[in-house]
Design a protein around this motif. Sequence first.
Motif, PDB file in Angstrom:
ATOM      1  N   TRP A  16       0.835  -1.209   0.000  1.00  0.00           N
ATOM      2  CA  TRP A  16       0.000   0.000   0.000  1.00  0.00           C
ATOM      3  C   TRP A  16       0.861   1.247   0.000  1.00  0.00           C
ATOM      4  CZ3 TRP A  16      -0.558   4.394   2.849  1.00  0.00           C
ATOM      5  CH2 TRP A  16      -1.721   5.151   2.637  1.00  0.00           C
ATOM      6  N   LYS A  17       0.498   2.222  -0.829  1.00  0.00           N
ATOM      7  CA  LYS A  17       1.172   3.505  -0.851  1.00  0.00           C
ATOM      8  C   LYS A  17       0.152   4.584  -1.190  1.00  0.00           C
ATOM      9  CE  LYS A  17       5.195   5.890  -2.827  1.00  0.00           C
ATOM     10  NZ  LYS A  17       6.328   5.781  -3.789  1.00  0.00           N
ATOM     11  N   ALA A  18       0.227   5.690  -0.477  1.00  0.00           N
ATOM     12  CA  ALA A  18      -0.730   6.782  -0.715  1.00  0.00           C
ATOM     13  C   ALA A  18      -0.536   7.365  -2.107  1.00  0.00           C
ATOM     14  CB  ALA A  18      -0.544   7.868   0.341  1.00  0.00           C
ATOM     15  N   ALA A  19      -1.640   7.533  -2.818  1.00  0.00           N
ATOM     16  CA  ALA A  19      -1.593   8.116  -4.165  1.00  0.00           C
ATOM     17  C   ALA A  19      -1.976   9.596  -4.147  1.00  0.00           C
ATOM     18  CB  ALA A  19      -2.526   7.348  -5.098  1.00  0.00           C
ATOM     19  N   PHE A  20      -2.718  10.022  -3.111  1.00  0.00           N
ATOM     20  CA  PHE A  20      -3.218  11.389  -3.039  1.00  0.00           C
ATOM     21  C   PHE A  20      -2.331  12.249  -2.141  1.00  0.00           C
ATOM     22  CE2 PHE A  20      -6.744   9.077  -4.638  1.00  0.00           C
ATOM     23  CZ  PHE A  20      -7.591   9.967  -5.278  1.00  0.00           C
ATOM     24  N   SER A  21      -1.986  13.430  -2.623  1.00  0.00           N
ATOM     25  CA  SER A  21      -1.200  14.389  -1.855  1.00  0.00           C
ATOM     26  C   SER A  21      -2.132  15.307  -1.073  1.00  0.00           C
ATOM     27  CB  SER A  21      -0.335  15.230  -2.790  1.00  0.00           C
ATOM     28  OG  SER A  21      -1.176  16.042  -3.619  1.00  0.00           O
ATOM     29  N   MET A  22      -1.551  16.145  -0.214  1.00  0.00           N
ATOM     30  CA  MET A  22      -2.355  17.138   0.510  1.00  0.00           C
ATOM     31  C   MET A  22      -3.115  18.025  -0.471  1.00  0.00           C
ATOM     32  SD  MET A  22      -1.150  20.350   2.903  1.00  0.00           S
ATOM     33  CE  MET A  22      -0.719  21.332   1.444  1.00  0.00           C
ATOM     34  N   GLU A  23      -2.456  18.424  -1.558  1.00  0.00           N
ATOM     35  CA  GLU A  23      -3.096  19.284  -2.545  1.00  0.00           C
ATOM     36  C   GLU A  23      -4.297  18.585  -3.194  1.00  0.00           C
ATOM     37  OE1 GLU A  23       1.065  20.592  -1.899  1.00  0.00           O
ATOM     38  OE2 GLU A  23       0.144  18.649  -2.330  1.00  0.00           O
ATOM     39  N   ASN A  24      -4.161  17.291  -3.482  1.00  0.00           N
ATOM     40  CA  ASN A  24      -5.278  16.522  -4.047  1.00  0.00           C
ATOM     41  C   ASN A  24      -6.454  16.481  -3.080  1.00  0.00           C
ATOM     42  OD1 ASN A  24      -2.894  14.103  -5.300  1.00  0.00           O
ATOM     43  ND2 ASN A  24      -3.741  15.876  -6.370  1.00  0.00           N
ATOM     44  N   VAL A  25      -6.147  16.294  -1.797  1.00  0.00           N
ATOM     45  CA  VAL A  25      -7.186  16.247  -0.764  1.00  0.00           C
ATOM     46  C   VAL A  25      -7.953  17.563  -0.737  1.00  0.00           C
ATOM     47  CG1 VAL A  25      -7.621  16.077   1.726  1.00  0.00           C
ATOM     48  CG2 VAL A  25      -5.937  14.568   0.658  1.00  0.00           C
ATOM     49  N   ILE A  26      -7.226  18.663  -0.739  1.00  0.00           N
ATOM     50  CA  ILE A  26      -7.858  19.990  -0.708  1.00  0.00           C
ATOM     51  C   ILE A  26      -8.750  20.199  -1.932  1.00  0.00           C
ATOM     52  CG2 ILE A  26      -7.398  22.473  -0.871  1.00  0.00           C
ATOM     53  CD1 ILE A  26      -4.834  21.935   0.797  1.00  0.00           C
ATOM     54  N   GLU A  27      -8.233  19.865  -3.103  1.00  0.00           N
ATOM     55  CA  GLU A  27      -8.999  20.060  -4.342  1.00  0.00           C
ATOM     56  C   GLU A  27     -10.283  19.233  -4.337  1.00  0.00           C
ATOM     57  OE1 GLU A  27      -6.182  19.069  -7.366  1.00  0.00           O
ATOM     58  OE2 GLU A  27      -4.817  20.690  -6.785  1.00  0.00           O
ATOM     59  N   ASN A  28     -10.203  17.994  -3.881  1.00  0.00           N
ATOM     60  CA  ASN A  28     -11.389  17.129  -3.834  1.00  0.00           C
ATOM     61  C   ASN A  28     -12.426  17.655  -2.839  1.00  0.00           C
ATOM     62  OD1 ASN A  28     -10.280  15.436  -5.714  1.00  0.00           O
ATOM     63  ND2 ASN A  28      -9.680  13.848  -4.268  1.00  0.00           N
ATOM     64  N   MET A  29     -11.950  18.126  -1.688  1.00  0.00           N
ATOM     65  CA  MET A  29     -12.871  18.643  -0.675  1.00  0.00           C
ATOM     66  C   MET A  29     -13.528  19.940  -1.139  1.00  0.00           C
ATOM     67  SD  MET A  29     -10.788  17.760   2.860  1.00  0.00           S
ATOM     68  CE  MET A  29     -12.077  18.340   3.983  1.00  0.00           C
ATOM     69  N   ILE A  30     -12.768  20.785  -1.825  1.00  0.00           N
ATOM     70  CA  ILE A  30     -13.331  22.033  -2.355  1.00  0.00           C
ATOM     71  C   ILE A  30     -14.408  21.732  -3.402  1.00  0.00           C
ATOM     72  CG2 ILE A  30     -12.825  24.013  -3.848  1.00  0.00           C
ATOM     73  CD1 ILE A  30     -10.184  24.344  -2.338  1.00  0.00           C
ATOM     74  N   ALA A  31     -14.125  20.808  -4.287  1.00  0.00           N
ATOM     75  CA  ALA A  31     -15.089  20.455  -5.337  1.00  0.00           C
ATOM     76  C   ALA A  31     -16.412  19.995  -4.729  1.00  0.00           C
ATOM     77  CB  ALA A  31     -14.509  19.362  -6.230  1.00  0.00           C
ATOM     78  N   PHE A  32     -16.339  19.170  -3.699  1.00  0.00           N
ATOM     79  CA  PHE A  32     -17.548  18.682  -3.016  1.00  0.00           C
ATOM     80  C   PHE A  32     -18.287  19.831  -2.358  1.00  0.00           C
ATOM     81  CE2 PHE A  32     -19.842  17.226   0.706  1.00  0.00           C
ATOM     82  CZ  PHE A  32     -20.554  16.139   0.239  1.00  0.00           C
ATOM     83  N   GLU A  33     -17.540  20.698  -1.670  1.00  0.00           N
ATOM     84  CA  GLU A  33     -18.154  21.789  -0.903  1.00  0.00           C
ATOM     85  C   GLU A  33     -18.842  22.794  -1.836  1.00  0.00           C
ATOM     86  OE1 GLU A  33     -19.157  22.917   2.914  1.00  0.00           O
ATOM     87  OE2 GLU A  33     -17.984  21.170   2.250  1.00  0.00           O
ATOM     88  N   LEU A  34     -18.212  23.132  -2.936  1.00  0.00           N
ATOM     89  CA  LEU A  34     -18.792  24.085  -3.877  1.00  0.00           C
ATOM     90  C   LEU A  34     -20.065  23.526  -4.525  1.00  0.00           C
ATOM     91  CD1 LEU A  34     -15.672  25.611  -5.667  1.00  0.00           C
ATOM     92  CD2 LEU A  34     -17.099  26.659  -3.900  1.00  0.00           C
ATOM     93  N   GLU A  35     -20.060  22.233  -4.765  1.00  0.00           N
ATOM     94  CA  GLU A  35     -21.249  21.600  -5.342  1.00  0.00           C
ATOM     95  C   GLU A  35     -22.401  21.613  -4.361  1.00  0.00           C
ATOM     96  OE1 GLU A  35     -22.452  17.181  -6.971  1.00  0.00           O
ATOM     97  OE2 GLU A  35     -20.392  17.863  -7.278  1.00  0.00           O
ATOM     98  N   ARG A  36     -22.060  21.544  -3.068  1.00  0.00           N
ATOM     99  CA  ARG A  36     -23.080  21.500  -2.018  1.00  0.00           C
ATOM    100  C   ARG A  36     -23.679  22.875  -1.756  1.00  0.00           C
ATOM    101  NH1 ARG A  36     -23.553  22.052   3.459  1.00  0.00           N
ATOM    102  NH2 ARG A  36     -21.495  22.998   3.591  1.00  0.00           N
ATOM    103  N   LEU A  37     -22.879  23.928  -1.919  1.00  0.00           N
ATOM    104  CA  LEU A  37     -23.353  25.290  -1.595  1.00  0.00           C
ATOM    105  C   LEU A  37     -24.390  25.800  -2.618  1.00  0.00           C
ATOM    106  CD1 LEU A  37     -20.007  26.993  -0.479  1.00  0.00           C
ATOM    107  CD2 LEU A  37     -21.948  26.375   0.970  1.00  0.00           C
TER     108      LEU A  37
END
Length: 319
Positions: free
Chosen positions: A298-319
Motif C-alpha cells: 500500500w502507498k498513498a496516491a493522493f497528496s495534501m493538494e489533491n485532498v484539498i482540491e477534492n474537498m473544495i469540489a464537493f463543498e462548492l457543489e453542495r453550496l
Amino acid sequence: MKKALICGISGQDGGYIAKFLLQKGFEVYGGSRDAQMASFKNLDILGIKNQIQLISININDFRSTLQTIIKVKPDEIYNLAGQSSVGLSFEQPVETLESITIGTLNILEAIRFSNLPIKFYNAGSSECFGDTGEEAATEKTPFMPRSPYAVAKSTAFWLVNNYRESYQLFACTGILFNHDSPLRPERFVTKKIIAAACRIYKGSTEKLQLGNVEIARDWGWAPEYVEAMSLMLQQPQPDDYIIATGKTHKLVDFIDYTFKYLGMNWAEHVTVDNSLLRPADLKTGRANPQKAYDKLGWKAAFSMENVIENMIAFELERL
C-alpha cells in the motif's frame, strides 16, 4: 459471502470502509448505539445506506457487544467507534477514555469469549507519538501522548497487542496519520478551513478564526486509507502498521493552498483566536509508512493538494 461488522459506521472512516467492503462482496453490518434513531448521513451521501444491515450495539456495554458478535458471527470487525476529536478530549476526558478504551476491551473480550475466528481491526492514531520533530515515526517509535484522546488511543493499542500475544487473536491496529474527506464534520480544522473558504468565495464576509496555524501534519485522503485497513486483515499474521503519505506540511500551507486554489489571499480572511489553542498540542507529526508499502503493498496516491482540491469540489457543489 463474508460478513463484516463496523462499529462506528456513522463516521467518516466507517462510511468509506463500508463502501469498500460492499464493493468486495461483503455482507456489511453497521453498528451504532441506536440504529433506529441515528441519521447515518454519511451513508446517504455515499449512496450505500440501503445496502447495509444497521444494528444497535453499545461497545461500552459488554453484554451488548458479546450478543451482537454471537448473533452476526462476522469474519471481520472494524472498531472505528469512540470520541474522535483531539480538541474535544480536553473538555470530555472521561467520555473520551471510556469510549475508546472500554469499547476496544469489550470487543476483544467478546471475540475471545465467542471463540469465533474473527479478524479484528482497531483504529489507532498518530497522536499517540506526540511531537515527532524532524524524526519520522515508525512502528517502533515510543508513544508520547499529549492529549486525553492520544492517551486513550495508546491504551487501546496496547490492549490489542496484549490480546494478540496472550490469546493469539488476529488483532491489528492501524496507526493512521491525519486523513480527510468531505465527510469530515466542521469541528475538524481541515473541513472548517475548506467550508469557510468556499463560503467566502461565494460571497460571505465572515472571518475564519483559527488557533495555532504553525502546527505541521501529514494529511492524506481517507477513501484510500480504508483500503489499508482491509489489507491488514488479509495478511498471514496480524501486525500493526503506520498509514500515511510520508509528507508533512504546516497548517498554514494547507490554508494558503486552499485560498489560492479559489483565487484568494488567505491573510485577508483569517484571524488567529488564542481561545482556540489547546492546553497541549504537538507541533509536528512525521511518518515513515515504509512497512505498509513493504508488507501490504500500500502507498498513498493522493497528496495534501489533491485532498484539498477534492474537498473544495464537493463543498462548492453542495453550496
